[in-house]
Design a protein around this motif. Structure first.
Motif: not given
Length: 247
Positions: A46-55
């Motif tokens: 997935v994109g880094r933005n998706t990971v950032r939001e999940a974190v």
């Protein structure tokens, strides 16, 4: 354990769920730094933005903590919100057993810490509760919801008389489940096999003994009285769920 690649629907929710599972499974221990956004994005595809939001979601849930310049670290392996949702889904007996644990301690603390305003609030709730019972101290037919509402108000007032912020917050959150469990007990005791004085749950006269002990400043007596109030409905619930008299 390798992270599974996330699907393309509800990406943030999917990543949150997978990271939460990894934390619960001990993939990263409390105090340990989790992989970087770049590494997680590659693993999950997935994109880094998706990971950032999940974190961010998990930081807000209290499971992770970000330290600028150092990374993101594990604070807890469990999501407090999910724990609370599990309690909401719990059965009547589980909720009642939790009540016994919380309220007996609350009664003990209240006897040591109560203020005049606390006593007045509990007495008012108890007097109102008494208007919803008949001469035999049974909840009046057709007034079960009113009885349950006022009974819950008395117990909330009692817990808050302990003047313990964490205990009050937990019990206030639980109070909806407490009310629902009580309503279930009241409605079930309408069954012919359970209509007798020994199966009446939560009579106001039993609550009065708790209030008297708290007002007298006797922690041990207050704890015993509170346990006695909840022990009878516990027995009724056991009988209902187990199909026979509780041992």
């Amino acid at each position: 354990m390798v992270l599974r690649a996330a699907g393309r629907q509800s990406l943030v929710d999917t990543v949150v769920a997978q990271l939460r599972d990894q934390l619960a499974d001990g993939e990263w221990k409390v105090g340990e730094r989790i992989p970087t956004e770049h590494a997680l994005a590659e693993q999950l595809e997935v994109g880094r933005n998706t990971v950032r939001e999940a974190v961010r979601v998990l930081v807000h849930a209290g499971m992770l903590r970000s330290r600028q310049g150092e990374g993101t670290f594990v604070v807890s392996a469990s999501d407090a919100g999910e724990v609370m949702r599990s309690v909401q889904r719990a059965g009547v007996r589980d909720v009642l057993e939790l009540r016994i644990a919380l309220e007996t301690e609350a009664a003990r603390l209240a006897a040591a810490r109560r203020q005049p305003a606390d006593i007045a609030r509990m007495r008012e709730a108890l007097e109102t509760l008494g208007t919803h019972v008949d001469g035999e101290q049974r909840p009046r037919a057709g007034q079960y919801e009113l009885f349950a509402e006022q009974d819950t108000a008395f117990h909330v007032a009692l817990v808050e008389s302990a003047h313990n912020v964490a205990l009050s917050a937990t019990y206030r959150w639980l109070s909806g489940s407490v009310r629902d469990a009580l309503l279930t007990s009241l409605r079930e005791t309408r069954r012919p096999s359970l209509r007798d004085e020994q199966t009446l749950p939560l009579a106001p006269r039993d609550h009065a003994a708790v209030l008297e002990a708290i007002e007298a400043g006797d922690p041990e007596r207050a704890e015993r009285a509170m346990r006695a109030v909840l022990e009878e409905p516990r027995r009724v619930v056991d009988e209902l769920l187990d199909g026979g008299p509780a041992a």
